[in-house]
Scaffold this active site. Structure first.
Site, PDB file in Angstrom:
ATOM      1  N   THR A   1      25.584  35.909 -19.451  1.00  0.00           N
ATOM      2  CA  THR A   1      26.567  34.936 -18.972  1.00  0.00           C
ATOM      3  C   THR A   1      27.414  34.417 -20.130  1.00  0.00           C
ATOM      4  OG1 THR A   1      24.981  33.133 -19.195  1.00  0.00           O
ATOM      5  CG2 THR A   1      25.134  34.188 -17.028  1.00  0.00           C
TER       6      THR A   1
ATOM      7  N   ILE B   1      20.389  33.433 -22.370  1.00  0.00           N
ATOM      8  CA  ILE B   1      21.453  34.355 -22.765  1.00  0.00           C
ATOM      9  C   ILE B   1      21.772  35.339 -21.653  1.00  0.00           C
ATOM     10  CG2 ILE B   1      22.055  36.239 -24.346  1.00  0.00           C
ATOM     11  CD1 ILE B   1      20.470  34.737 -26.499  1.00  0.00           C
ATOM     12  N   GLU B   2      20.759  35.777 -20.915  1.00  0.00           N
ATOM     13  CA  GLU B   2      20.976  36.815 -19.914  1.00  0.00           C
ATOM     14  C   GLU B   2      21.611  36.250 -18.638  1.00  0.00           C
ATOM     15  OE1 GLU B   2      17.622  39.511 -19.567  1.00  0.00           O
ATOM     16  OE2 GLU B   2      17.102  39.096 -21.653  1.00  0.00           O
ATOM     17  N   MET B   3      20.831  35.686 -17.732  1.00  0.00           N
ATOM     18  CA  MET B   3      21.379  35.148 -16.482  1.00  0.00           C
ATOM     19  C   MET B   3      21.501  33.621 -16.507  1.00  0.00           C
ATOM     20  SD  MET B   3      19.746  37.574 -13.585  1.00  0.00           S
ATOM     21  CE  MET B   3      20.402  39.175 -13.269  1.00  0.00           C
TER      22      MET B   3
END
Length: 148
Positions: free
Chosen positions: A63, A105-107
């Protein structure tokens, strides 16, 4: 030979049997950006079918364009592996799926927000009930499964 070569490595199906309904639900969730905080990232963003269920970037991008510290591993036929992630820290696919959703950091989402969002999608309510034969809302069904 194909998948028969790895058939003995399939893990977790004794506790969570595979059905056509679960496969379809999993496919839809895999491509659904509503799992991410800003609706911009799905599992397929970093594990894209176009790139062999991986990504042609040095590191995963989540994201707000945030860059992780690892390359996105191939996510194809993960059912044939008893450990997940590069370092094997998740023992099952169900356990693995929780990580990226909550990773900042990811979703960058929370599981409660994710359950609430998906619980407002009538199609998902129906599919979760069909897949797991559970009564109640998606959040109740999902929470029970995530705690097991």
């Amino acid at each position: 030979m194909g998948l028969l070569v790895g058939a003995g490595q399939i893990a977790g199906l004794d506790k969570n049997p595979l059905t056509r309904a679960k496969i379809e639900l999993g496919r839809q969730l895999y491509f659904d950006t509503r799992l991410s905080k800003d609706n911009s990232v799905s599992c397929a963003t970093c594990h894209s079918p176009e790139f062999g269920y991986a990504k042609n970037t040095q590191f995963g991008v989540g994201t707000s364009g945030q860059t992780g510290k690892r390359n996105s591993p191939v996510a194809y036929n993960r059912i044939l592996s008893s450990v997940q992630f590069w370092d094997g820290r998740a023992a099952t696919l169900e356990e693995q799926a929780k990580g990226p959703i909550a990773n900042p950091i990811e979703m960058s989402n929370t599981h409660d927000v994710c359950f609430s969002c998906l619980g407002n999608v009538e199609g998902y309510k129906i599919e979760f009930d069909q897949s797991f034969r559970a009564k109640g809302s998606i959040s109740t069904t999902s929470r029970r499964r995530s705690q097991a």
